[in-house]
Design a protein around this motif. Structure first.
Motif, mmCIF file in Angstrom:
data_model
loop_
_atom_site.group_PDB
_atom_site.id
_atom_site.type_symbol
_atom_site.label_atom_id
_atom_site.label_comp_id
_atom_site.label_asym_id
_atom_site.label_seq_id
_atom_site.Cartn_x
_atom_site.Cartn_y
_atom_site.Cartn_z
ATOM 1 N N GLU A 159 0.979 -1.432 0.053
ATOM 2 C CA GLU A 159 0.301 0.043 -0.015
ATOM 3 C C GLU A 159 0.774 1.295 -0.152
ATOM 4 O OE1 GLU A 159 -3.739 1.893 2.439
ATOM 5 O OE2 GLU A 159 -3.270 -0.098 3.027
ATOM 6 N N ILE A 160 1.966 1.283 0.685
ATOM 7 C CA ILE A 160 2.824 2.633 0.774
ATOM 8 C C ILE A 160 3.485 2.670 -0.400
ATOM 9 C CG2 ILE A 160 4.911 3.197 1.821
ATOM 10 C CD1 ILE A 160 2.469 3.651 3.486
ATOM 11 N N ILE A 161 3.667 1.614 -1.296
ATOM 12 C CA ILE A 161 4.526 1.867 -2.591
ATOM 13 C C ILE A 161 3.512 2.583 -3.604
ATOM 14 C CG2 ILE A 161 5.209 0.457 -4.710
ATOM 15 C CD1 ILE A 161 6.251 -1.599 -2.845
ATOM 16 N N PHE A 162 2.310 2.139 -3.423
ATOM 17 C CA PHE A 162 1.253 3.187 -4.403
ATOM 18 C C PHE A 162 1.146 4.512 -3.784
ATOM 19 C CE2 PHE A 162 -0.984 -1.327 -4.925
ATOM 20 C CZ PHE A 162 -0.574 -1.625 -6.057
ATOM 21 N N ILE A 163 1.091 4.790 -2.566
ATOM 22 C CA ILE A 163 1.086 6.057 -1.799
ATOM 23 C C ILE A 163 2.018 6.897 -2.066
ATOM 24 C CG2 ILE A 163 0.684 7.218 0.371
ATOM 25 C CD1 ILE A 163 -0.948 5.136 1.433
ATOM 26 N N TRP A 197 -9.046 1.456 -3.485
ATOM 27 C CA TRP A 197 -9.565 -0.051 -3.415
ATOM 28 C C TRP A 197 -8.584 -1.064 -2.705
ATOM 29 C CZ3 TRP A 197 -6.873 -4.255 -5.332
ATOM 30 C CH2 TRP A 197 -7.815 -5.306 -5.574
ATOM 31 N N PHE A 198 -7.450 -0.827 -2.729
ATOM 32 C CA PHE A 198 -6.366 -1.723 -2.163
ATOM 33 C C PHE A 198 -6.624 -1.572 -0.614
ATOM 34 C CE2 PHE A 198 -2.440 -2.892 -0.238
ATOM 35 C CZ PHE A 198 -2.111 -4.132 -0.856
ATOM 36 N N ASP A 199 -6.853 -0.333 0.195
ATOM 37 C CA ASP A 199 -7.021 -0.127 1.297
ATOM 38 C C ASP A 199 -8.356 -0.828 1.981
ATOM 39 O OD1 ASP A 199 -6.059 1.400 3.972
ATOM 40 O OD2 ASP A 199 -8.018 2.244 3.673
ATOM 41 N N LEU A 200 -9.259 -0.582 0.993
ATOM 42 C CA LEU A 200 -10.789 -1.341 1.231
ATOM 43 C C LEU A 200 -10.506 -2.853 1.438
ATOM 44 C CD1 LEU A 200 -13.635 -1.100 1.535
ATOM 45 C CD2 LEU A 200 -14.051 -1.460 -0.854
ATOM 46 N N MET A 201 -9.602 -3.457 0.483
ATOM 47 C CA MET A 201 -9.451 -4.962 0.788
ATOM 48 C C MET A 201 -8.737 -5.349 1.844
ATOM 49 S SD MET A 201 -11.022 -6.210 -2.198
ATOM 50 C CE MET A 201 -12.234 -4.782 -1.627
ATOM 51 N N CYS A 202 -7.841 -4.577 2.211
ATOM 52 C CA CYS A 202 -6.864 -4.612 3.220
ATOM 53 C C CYS A 202 -7.836 -4.558 4.382
ATOM 54 C CB CYS A 202 -5.702 -3.680 3.368
ATOM 55 S SG CYS A 202 -4.288 -4.247 2.302
ATOM 56 N N SER A 203 -8.492 -3.524 4.666
ATOM 57 C CA SER A 203 -9.544 -3.147 5.843
ATOM 58 C C SER A 203 -10.241 -4.433 6.116
ATOM 59 C CB SER A 203 -9.976 -1.804 5.780
ATOM 60 O OG SER A 203 -8.973 -0.605 5.538
ATOM 61 N N SER A 204 -10.906 -4.768 4.798
ATOM 62 C CA SER A 204 -11.825 -5.833 4.949
ATOM 63 C C SER A 204 -11.174 -7.230 5.627
ATOM 64 C CB SER A 204 -12.560 -6.256 3.772
ATOM 65 O OG SER A 204 -13.147 -5.099 3.197
ATOM 66 N N PHE A 205 -9.974 -7.587 4.930
ATOM 67 C CA PHE A 205 -9.182 -8.747 5.432
ATOM 68 C C PHE A 205 -8.817 -8.564 6.804
ATOM 69 C CE2 PHE A 205 -5.152 -10.678 5.834
ATOM 70 C CZ PHE A 205 -5.296 -11.980 5.808
ATOM 71 N N PHE A 206 -8.223 -7.399 7.159
ATOM 72 C CA PHE A 206 -7.646 -7.224 8.497
ATOM 73 C C PHE A 206 -8.858 -7.061 9.599
ATOM 74 C CE2 PHE A 206 -3.801 -6.038 6.404
ATOM 75 C CZ PHE A 206 -2.774 -6.936 7.060
ATOM 76 N N PHE A 207 -9.726 -6.469 9.468
ATOM 77 C CA PHE A 207 -10.660 -6.141 10.310
ATOM 78 C C PHE A 207 -11.872 -6.878 10.296
ATOM 79 C CE2 PHE A 207 -8.932 -1.557 9.517
ATOM 80 C CZ PHE A 207 -8.016 -1.661 10.696
ATOM 81 N N PHE A 208 -12.554 -7.023 9.206
ATOM 82 C CA PHE A 208 -13.880 -7.672 9.100
ATOM 83 C C PHE A 208 -13.735 -9.210 9.148
ATOM 84 C CE2 PHE A 208 -14.955 -3.608 7.295
ATOM 85 C CZ PHE A 208 -16.121 -3.266 8.324
ATOM 86 N N CYS A 209 -12.619 -9.581 8.324
ATOM 87 C CA CYS A 209 -12.465 -11.179 8.589
ATOM 88 C C CYS A 209 -12.186 -11.528 9.777
ATOM 89 C CB CYS A 209 -11.401 -11.410 7.504
ATOM 90 S SG CYS A 209 -11.803 -11.205 5.621
ATOM 91 N N THR A 210 -11.101 -10.753 10.432
ATOM 92 C CA THR A 210 -10.721 -11.377 11.661
ATOM 93 C C THR A 210 -11.772 -11.280 12.764
ATOM 94 O OG1 THR A 210 -9.497 -8.950 12.233
ATOM 95 C CG2 THR A 210 -8.287 -10.621 11.277
ATOM 96 N N LEU A 211 -12.582 -10.167 12.734
ATOM 97 C CA LEU A 211 -13.503 -9.908 13.678
ATOM 98 C C LEU A 211 -14.734 -11.224 13.425
ATOM 99 C CD1 LEU A 211 -15.150 -8.460 15.892
ATOM 100 C CD2 LEU A 211 -16.157 -6.910 13.954
ATOM 101 N N THR A 212 -14.780 -11.388 12.421
ATOM 102 C CA THR A 212 -15.726 -12.664 11.977
ATOM 103 C C THR A 212 -15.180 -13.752 12.471
ATOM 104 O OG1 THR A 212 -16.400 -11.590 10.010
ATOM 105 C CG2 THR A 212 -16.970 -13.937 10.389
ATOM 106 N N PHE A 213 -13.676 -14.134 12.409
ATOM 107 C CA PHE A 213 -13.311 -15.617 12.930
ATOM 108 C C PHE A 213 -13.537 -15.375 14.355
ATOM 109 C CE2 PHE A 213 -9.435 -17.326 14.798
ATOM 110 C CZ PHE A 213 -9.674 -18.569 14.097
#
Length: 314
Positions: A159-163, A197-213
């Motif tokens: 993500e930082i490489i893009f930014i 888009w990438f930040d949304l994917m990362c946030s979904s993976f880190f926050f929502f997937c882990t919270l669901t788990f």
């Protein structure tokens, strides 16, 4: 490329909270005291787990990683935040701003992994206590710990490489305490769609997937606890999870408050105050939660205090 009537920006200004001229010394002092408490509390947990043989079990090893992430998060954010408040606004280069964002992303994201791992650890301990040491052995603990930091580093670096390719022209004020993704994206004059888009994917993976788990894991844990016949057994089983549950509620509650509530329902000041929850409050309360709710940590602290007092008397 910047347009002819625009100047390329190499420095930005963090504005923090405006209108605090009469209270900035008080806010500055409080933040520094909180930072000292965060560092002392979390480093104490790290040292306790490292030196006490009774605490060298998976749950506390992962707690050690979480404490390290809390110390780093506070160190990357709070001193700069205090300086912004004291000086009303803080000038920093765009490169330094991106470096701070990179550091923040690493330690912010990795906490999600360790909270999820700790929930799995509690599930194994309650559902399969006889094989707990076999399932959660040292190799597994190392792989889970190292893998969490490595995966976080990889995704944050991408993500930082893009930014880092962004251009900033004209505007240079960031109405925030520190360099977060959203303020930087708003300031940039480049096409930011890929990063969003990438930040949304990362946030979904880190926050929502882990919270669901975590939620799924605790559903199974509660089912197992409710099947225990004795009330004393149910209470003992639940007590092993209570500190982690409080920590999960505090962390994900603050994240949801900031990133899930629609932007048009929040003022910028509310968003900035909400960011204090996970950058200041959570790292401060985690050592308190685990110290109060874990008998083993309380016992280890008690032994250290006793040893200190004994040496002082001698």
């Amino acid at each position: 490329m910047c347009q002819d009537n625009q100047t390329k920006v190499t420095e930005v200004y963090l504005l923090g909270l405006q209108g605090l001229e009469n209270f900035k010394t008080l806010f500055f002092s409080v933040l520094l005291l909180i930072y000292m408490a965060i560092v002392i509390g979390n480093i104490l947990i790290i040292l306790l787990v490292s030196t006490n043989s009774n605490l060298k079990i998976p749950m506390f090893i992962f707690l050690q990683h979480l404490a390290l992430a809390d110390v780093l998060l506070a160190t990357f954010v709070i001193p700069l935040m205090a300086e912004v408040i004291l000086k009303t606004k803080k000038k920093m280069s765009v490169d330094d701003c991106i470096i701070q964002l990179y550091s923040f992303l690493n330690v912010g994201f990795v906490q999600c992994f360790f909270l999820a791992i700790m929930s799995y650890d509690r599930y194994v301990a309650i559902s399969n206590p006889l094989h707990y040491n076999l399932i959660m052995d040292r190799r597994i603990c190392f792989l889970l710990g190292f893998g969490s930091w490595a995966l976080t580093w990889t995704l944050a670096s991408t993500e930082i490489i893009f930014i880092a390719q962004f251009e900033f022209c004209g505007l240079r004020d960031i109405d925030y305490f520190f360099c977060d993704v959203s303020p930087i994206v708003k300031l940039s004059t480049s096409d930011t769609s890929i990063v969003q888009w990438f930040d949304l994917m990362c946030s979904s993976f880190f926050f929502f997937c882990t919270l669901t788990f975590i939620i799924g894991t605790y559903i199974y844990i509660f089912i197992i606890i409710f099947k225990i016949s004795s009330s004393a057994g149910r209470k003992k089983s639940f007590s092993t999870c209570s500190a982690h549950l409080i920590s999960v509620a505090a962390y994900y509650g603050s994240i949801i408050t900031i990133y899930v509530t629609p932007a048009d329902e929040k003022s910028p000041s509310v968003n900035k105050y909400s960011s204090l929850l996970y950058t200041v409050v959570n790292p401060l309360v985690n050592p308190i939660i685990y110290s109060l709710r874990n008998h083993e940590i309380r016992q280890a602290l008690h032994k250290i205090v006793e040893e200190f007092l004994r040496r002082k008397v001698i």
